[in-house]
Design a protein around this motif. Sequence first.
Motif, PDB file in Angstrom:
ATOM      1  N   GLY A 265      19.469 -57.300  84.723  1.00 36.91           N
ATOM      2  CA  GLY A 265      20.488 -58.337  84.655  1.00 36.91           C
ATOM      3  C   GLY A 265      19.883 -59.728  84.632  1.00 36.91           C
ATOM      4  N   THR A 266      18.858 -59.961  85.422  1.00 31.66           N
ATOM      5  CA  THR A 266      18.202 -61.262  85.445  1.00 31.66           C
ATOM      6  C   THR A 266      17.469 -61.524  84.133  1.00 31.66           C
ATOM      7  OG1 THR A 266      17.932 -61.105  87.846  1.00 31.66           O
ATOM      8  CG2 THR A 266      16.564 -62.710  86.703  1.00 31.66           C
ATOM      9  N   ALA A 267      16.800 -60.508  83.603  1.00 28.71           N
ATOM     10  CA  ALA A 267      16.081 -60.668  82.335  1.00 28.71           C
ATOM     11  C   ALA A 267      17.052 -61.000  81.201  1.00 28.71           C
ATOM     12  CB  ALA A 267      15.295 -59.398  82.009  1.00 28.71           C
TER      13      ALA A 267
ATOM     14  N   SER B 101      29.285 -53.618  89.609  1.00 29.80           N
ATOM     15  CA  SER B 101      29.461 -54.671  88.618  1.00 29.80           C
ATOM     16  C   SER B 101      29.000 -56.024  89.141  1.00 29.80           C
ATOM     17  CB  SER B 101      30.938 -54.767  88.213  1.00 29.80           C
ATOM     18  OG  SER B 101      31.405 -53.542  87.703  1.00 29.80           O
ATOM     19  N   LEU B 102      29.106 -56.213  90.442  1.00 28.24           N
ATOM     20  CA  LEU B 102      28.782 -57.502  91.052  1.00 28.24           C
ATOM     21  C   LEU B 102      27.298 -57.839  90.992  1.00 28.24           C
ATOM     22  CD1 LEU B 102      29.457 -59.951  92.921  1.00 28.24           C
ATOM     23  CD2 LEU B 102      29.214 -58.379  94.858  1.00 28.24           C
ATOM     24  N   LEU B 103      26.448 -56.857  91.277  1.00 31.66           N
ATOM     25  CA  LEU B 103      25.025 -57.135  91.470  1.00 31.66           C
ATOM     26  C   LEU B 103      24.355 -57.810  90.274  1.00 31.66           C
ATOM     27  CD1 LEU B 103      22.640 -56.827  93.442  1.00 31.66           C
ATOM     28  CD2 LEU B 103      22.184 -54.616  92.408  1.00 31.66           C
ATOM     29  N   PRO B 104      24.426 -57.253  89.047  1.00 34.70           N
ATOM     30  CA  PRO B 104      23.735 -57.922  87.939  1.00 34.70           C
ATOM     31  C   PRO B 104      24.321 -59.277  87.587  1.00 34.70           C
ATOM     32  CG  PRO B 104      25.066 -56.096  87.123  1.00 34.70           C
ATOM     33  CD  PRO B 104      25.063 -55.996  88.615  1.00 34.70           C
ATOM     34  N   VAL B 105      25.655 -59.414  87.683  1.00 31.93           N
ATOM     35  CA  VAL B 105      26.292 -60.691  87.349  1.00 31.93           C
ATOM     36  C   VAL B 105      25.910 -61.759  88.368  1.00 31.93           C
ATOM     37  CG1 VAL B 105      28.505 -61.865  87.049  1.00 31.93           C
ATOM     38  CG2 VAL B 105      28.207 -59.543  86.186  1.00 31.93           C
ATOM     39  N   LEU B 106      25.976 -61.413  89.643  1.00 30.53           N
ATOM     40  CA  LEU B 106      25.639 -62.369  90.691  1.00 30.53           C
ATOM     41  C   LEU B 106      24.149 -62.709  90.670  1.00 30.53           C
ATOM     42  CD1 LEU B 106      26.843 -63.994  93.003  1.00 30.53           C
ATOM     43  CD2 LEU B 106      26.416 -62.065  94.522  1.00 30.53           C
ATOM     44  N   SER B 107      23.311 -61.711  90.397  1.00 30.37           N
ATOM     45  CA  SER B 107      21.870 -61.969  90.301  1.00 30.37           C
ATOM     46  C   SER B 107      21.565 -62.948  89.170  1.00 30.37           C
ATOM     47  CB  SER B 107      21.107 -60.658  90.073  1.00 30.37           C
ATOM     48  OG  SER B 107      21.248 -59.788  91.175  1.00 30.37           O
TER      49      SER B 107
ATOM     50  N   LEU C 297      24.142 -59.523  99.544  1.00 36.04           N
ATOM     51  CA  LEU C 297      22.859 -59.798 100.199  1.00 36.04           C
ATOM     52  C   LEU C 297      21.686 -59.393  99.306  1.00 36.04           C
ATOM     53  CD1 LEU C 297      23.749 -58.654 103.831  1.00 36.04           C
ATOM     54  CD2 LEU C 297      23.326 -60.997 103.077  1.00 36.04           C
ATOM     55  N   GLN C 298      21.821 -58.256  98.625  1.00 30.56           N
ATOM     56  CA  GLN C 298      20.751 -57.801  97.736  1.00 30.56           C
ATOM     57  C   GLN C 298      20.586 -58.724  96.541  1.00 30.56           C
ATOM     58  OE1 GLN C 298      22.298 -53.893  97.079  1.00 30.56           O
ATOM     59  NE2 GLN C 298      21.728 -53.182  99.126  1.00 30.56           N
ATOM     60  N   SER C 299      21.680 -59.302  96.068  1.00 25.56           N
ATOM     61  CA  SER C 299      21.596 -60.238  94.946  1.00 25.56           C
ATOM     62  C   SER C 299      20.780 -61.469  95.310  1.00 25.56           C
ATOM     63  CB  SER C 299      23.004 -60.668  94.508  1.00 25.56           C
ATOM     64  OG  SER C 299      23.750 -59.573  94.040  1.00 25.56           O
ATOM     65  N   PHE C 300      20.815 -61.840  96.570  1.00 26.33           N
ATOM     66  CA  PHE C 300      20.023 -62.974  97.047  1.00 26.33           C
ATOM     67  C   PHE C 300      18.594 -62.572  97.402  1.00 26.33           C
ATOM     68  CE2 PHE C 300      24.171 -64.946  97.620  1.00 26.33           C
ATOM     69  CZ  PHE C 300      23.904 -66.279  97.338  1.00 26.33           C
ATOM     70  N   GLY C 301      18.247 -61.317  97.144  1.00 29.49           N
ATOM     71  CA  GLY C 301      16.906 -60.851  97.466  1.00 29.49           C
ATOM     72  C   GLY C 301      16.722 -60.473  98.917  1.00 29.49           C
TER      73      GLY C 301
END
Length: 566
Positions: A94-96, A325-331, A410-414
């Motif tokens: 998602g970040t890439a 769905s949240l994780l890649p978008v938020l990341s 929390l995982q999206s923030f690392g």
Amino acid sequence: MYYNKISITWRFCSREMRETIMAQEKKQSFMKGAVILSASTLLVKVLGLLFSIPLANLIDPKSMSYFYAAYDIFGFFLMLSTAGLPIAVSRMVGTAYAQGRRKEADQVFGVAFWLFFGVGLVGCLAMFFGSKQFASMMGYPGADLAIMALAPTMFFISVMSALRGYFQGRSNMVPTAVSQTIEAVTKVVIGVGLAVYILQQYDSDDWAAVGAVVGVSISAGLGTIYLVLYKLRQKRRDKDLPDVGSSGVSRKSMLKSLIWFAIPITIGSCFLSALDIVDMAVLSDRLQQGLHFTQEHVDDLRGLLGNARKFFDLPGAFVIPISTSLLPVLSGAIASNDKRSVDHISSISMRVTLLIAIPASVGMAVFADPICQLLLFNKPDAAAGTAPLLAMLSIAIAFNSTLFTTNAILQSFGRATTPVVNMAIGGVVKIVLSYVLIGIPEINAMGSAISTVVSYLLIMVLNLIAMRRSLPDMDGFVRMSLPILLSSAVMGAASYGAYCGLCLFVSPKLAVIPAIVLAVAVYAVSIVLFKAVTYDDVAMLPRGEQLARLLHVKKKVLPRHMRSSR
């Protein structure tokens, strides 16, 4: 760290290139992706009921306890191999993609695929050849064949997790949804079909449980085949897509980053799965050694608790698509340093989670007895024993569901380690409390359900405290919860009153169905009247703006990026 080395060059791309990439990808929005997965999950859960309910009505509780034992062992290995890695893949991909690095995202997938392949193969072999040892360790010596039959699923699920993590990182939830549906349909047809055939031909409940597990393994294999074919087709379609270039990070560094991010999540997930295994072991020991129950009685109680946990898991499964769905978008928003989007997406995800979880918790608690009578229609004694356990566990549905979303944030923030620490604290409390409560004769097996409620509440509170540090400007949790809780209370009172009235004329098993339909309608009206939803919440759904106007939800001025994205 891998992501510290990435320079943000996406903003230097030409406008045409960015628009081309976005048009080619046709990414779903966060909520649209969640809706796709939720719709799939609804179908999967309905089909899951068509799988588990016939088995619970056909197979005796002792043999069903072998079925649940196999799933507990499988669940532990599944978490060990796939819990953290798909999340890491989704986040990195998602970040890439948020930075326009398509080829780099494909490289991440290549590294992850072979890692998942190896881990899944090792887990499969361990389950197959160590089935007797695992069954003995769990106190289910008769469950070894069921564990062995489930071993291939370990490999298939691992491969599927790599593929699903990749597509979810691209905000494409369709492959995951379709593969889940394929699994669910074939599991019902093959699993239940084999169980019925074995019962008719050989009249063996133990072997019928094994036959049902074989159906699970076959269905996982078919889901894997679909995802592999979809990925090959996607690869051909991606050939002409533009790319801003690679960051120059080696595959070895990608592997280290995957593992480094995945380890804390995996430990936390495995901890919860291991916790269920330990809890069942504590239950068995305390009932036998402390209360002097017979082995047959203990097996029956574990089967009832397994039924209650199965029903308890149903509502929470509809929250998982939100966190997925949240994780890649938020990341991606965090990587782009878009604070407004980060706060906005986080607030909506929490509110939608509560909109699902709180009424589910209230409804399941209110209707625990008729739900068990309906789902276990052929086992009235099992229904009567399962109902009080389910009523208690239902209180934890809201707490458990909130964990999925708070963990994803929390995982999206690392901050992958924070949820692990919180789960460890809650886990210790659960085991200690279970040990004490199960040893009380008047409580016995109910002690496991009570300790589950307390531990999930504690973990949720710790997660919310940690999340507030990363999102100080996000909408307050209590302020979001109160109108939803009030709406759920109105829903529960109105639907239970209707249920009691209907019971005067029809069977409780039938009365619960229209009562639940009424509950949904009352809740939909209540959340609008009590302003539990905002225009943003509704508008992010497919055709949400029309729905918001229909419900007369007050419109707010949206951030410019949200207006332009629709």
